[in-house]
Scaffold this motif. Structure first.
Motif, PDB file in Angstrom:
ATOM      1  N   PHE A 259       6.945 -15.217  -3.110  1.00  0.00           N
ATOM      2  CA  PHE A 259       5.894 -14.330  -2.588  1.00  0.00           C
ATOM      3  C   PHE A 259       5.201 -15.037  -1.423  1.00  0.00           C
ATOM      4  N   GLU A 260       5.891 -15.029  -0.288  1.00  0.00           N
ATOM      5  CA  GLU A 260       5.398 -15.742   0.890  1.00  0.00           C
ATOM      6  C   GLU A 260       4.251 -14.991   1.549  1.00  0.00           C
ATOM      7  N   GLY A 261       3.429 -15.761   2.228  1.00  0.00           N
ATOM      8  CA  GLY A 261       2.404 -15.170   3.078  1.00  0.00           C
ATOM      9  C   GLY A 261       1.133 -14.739   2.379  1.00  0.00           C
TER      10      GLY A 261
ATOM     11  N   VAL B 110      -4.939  -5.221   5.125  1.00  0.00           N
ATOM     12  CA  VAL B 110      -3.900  -4.249   4.768  1.00  0.00           C
ATOM     13  C   VAL B 110      -2.733  -4.345   5.744  1.00  0.00           C
ATOM     14  N   ASP B 111      -3.021  -4.483   7.039  1.00  0.00           N
ATOM     15  CA  ASP B 111      -1.952  -4.636   8.033  1.00  0.00           C
ATOM     16  C   ASP B 111      -1.078  -5.848   7.713  1.00  0.00           C
ATOM     17  N   GLU B 112      -1.709  -6.982   7.384  1.00  0.00           N
ATOM     18  CA  GLU B 112      -0.958  -8.197   7.037  1.00  0.00           C
ATOM     19  C   GLU B 112      -0.097  -7.974   5.801  1.00  0.00           C
ATOM     20  N   LEU B 113      -0.690  -7.380   4.771  1.00  0.00           N
ATOM     21  CA  LEU B 113       0.044  -7.149   3.530  1.00  0.00           C
ATOM     22  C   LEU B 113       1.186  -6.154   3.739  1.00  0.00           C
TER      23      LEU B 113
ATOM     24  N   HIS C 227       4.120  -7.913   5.255  1.00  0.00           N
ATOM     25  CA  HIS C 227       4.825  -8.734   4.263  1.00  0.00           C
ATOM     26  C   HIS C 227       5.488  -7.888   3.174  1.00  0.00           C
ATOM     27  N   GLY C 228       5.289  -6.578   3.220  1.00  0.00           N
ATOM     28  CA  GLY C 228       5.937  -5.695   2.265  1.00  0.00           C
ATOM     29  C   GLY C 228       5.233  -5.568   0.923  1.00  0.00           C
ATOM     30  N   TYR C 229       3.943  -5.924   0.869  1.00  0.00           N
ATOM     31  CA  TYR C 229       3.201  -5.867  -0.392  1.00  0.00           C
ATOM     32  C   TYR C 229       2.468  -4.547  -0.611  1.00  0.00           C
TER      33      TYR C 229
ATOM     34  N   LEU D   1       0.188  -0.473  -3.700  1.00  0.00           N
ATOM     35  CA  LEU D   1       1.090  -1.606  -3.821  1.00  0.00           C
ATOM     36  C   LEU D   1       2.529  -1.110  -3.849  1.00  0.00           C
ATOM     37  N   THR D   2       3.402  -1.837  -3.175  1.00  0.00           N
ATOM     38  CA  THR D   2       4.834  -1.580  -3.259  1.00  0.00           C
ATOM     39  C   THR D   2       5.347  -2.254  -4.537  1.00  0.00           C
ATOM     40  N   ASP D   3       6.610  -2.092  -4.822  1.00  0.00           N
ATOM     41  CA  ASP D   3       7.201  -2.802  -5.964  1.00  0.00           C
ATOM     42  C   ASP D   3       7.002  -4.307  -5.805  1.00  0.00           C
ATOM     43  N   ARG D   4       7.197  -4.789  -4.587  1.00  0.00           N
ATOM     44  CA  ARG D   4       6.995  -6.227  -4.305  1.00  0.00           C
ATOM     45  C   ARG D   4       5.528  -6.615  -4.535  1.00  0.00           C
ATOM     46  N   GLY D   5       4.604  -5.759  -4.115  1.00  0.00           N
ATOM     47  CA  GLY D   5       3.177  -6.031  -4.320  1.00  0.00           C
ATOM     48  C   GLY D   5       2.810  -6.067  -5.790  1.00  0.00           C
TER      49      GLY D   5
END
Length: 150
Positions: free
Chosen positions: A39-41, A78-81, A84-86, A103-107
């Motif tokens: 979970f980078e970034g 929110v833009d940053e997340l 990163h796909g979160y 949240l996405t699945d990754r989030g």
């Protein structure tokens, strides 16, 4: 004021400073573990979304209110997340002009990993200090937080 410690002649570290240091160490460890798990970034400020977003999604203005950040600051987070796909922005079914932050699945996986990592840390502290000490610490911190509004 607390007198200096006799053995060193120095004043003890103020309790709020110790609390801040404990928080910083905990967050640093959390982020290291998250990174190690892929979970980078993830940064401290991203908690302003991860901690306050509802499972069905939350409007940006609500995230700003809950976190105490400005709408502009939350929008940047929110833009940053999103990069990163979160998180993702979706249309609010109650008002198609508004967007929900979800949240996405990754989030969700990152949120669950963070909860597990923090739980592991708490269990480690309990092994080292004893569960009664951790329970007492939790109670004291809850009291400190509850009395901030008084």
């Amino acid at each position: 004021m607390t007198p200096p410690a006799p053995e060193t002649g120095r004043l003890p570290i103020p309790l709020p400073t110790l609390l801040a240091q404990a928080k910083d160490l905990t967050i640093d460890r959390l982020h290291r573990h998250l990174h190690d798990e892929g979970f980078e970034g993830v940064r401290f400020r991203h908690g302003s979304v991860f901690r306050f977003v509802d499972p069905e999604g939350t409007r940006l203005t609500v995230l700003a209110e809950r976190s105490g950040f400005s709408k502009q600051a939350i929008a940047e987070v929110v833009d940053e997340l999103e990069r990163h796909g979160y998180v993702e922005r979706t249309a609010d079914p109650r008002d198609r002009r508004a967007k929900l932050i979800r949240l996405t699945d990754r989030g969700r996986a990152g949120q669950l990993a963070a909860a597990r990592i923090l739980g592991d840390m708490e269990r480690m502290w309990a092994r080292h200090l004893g569960q009664d000490e951790i329970d007492a610490l939790r109670h004291m911190l809850e009291e400190i937080i509850a009395r901030q509004d008084r």
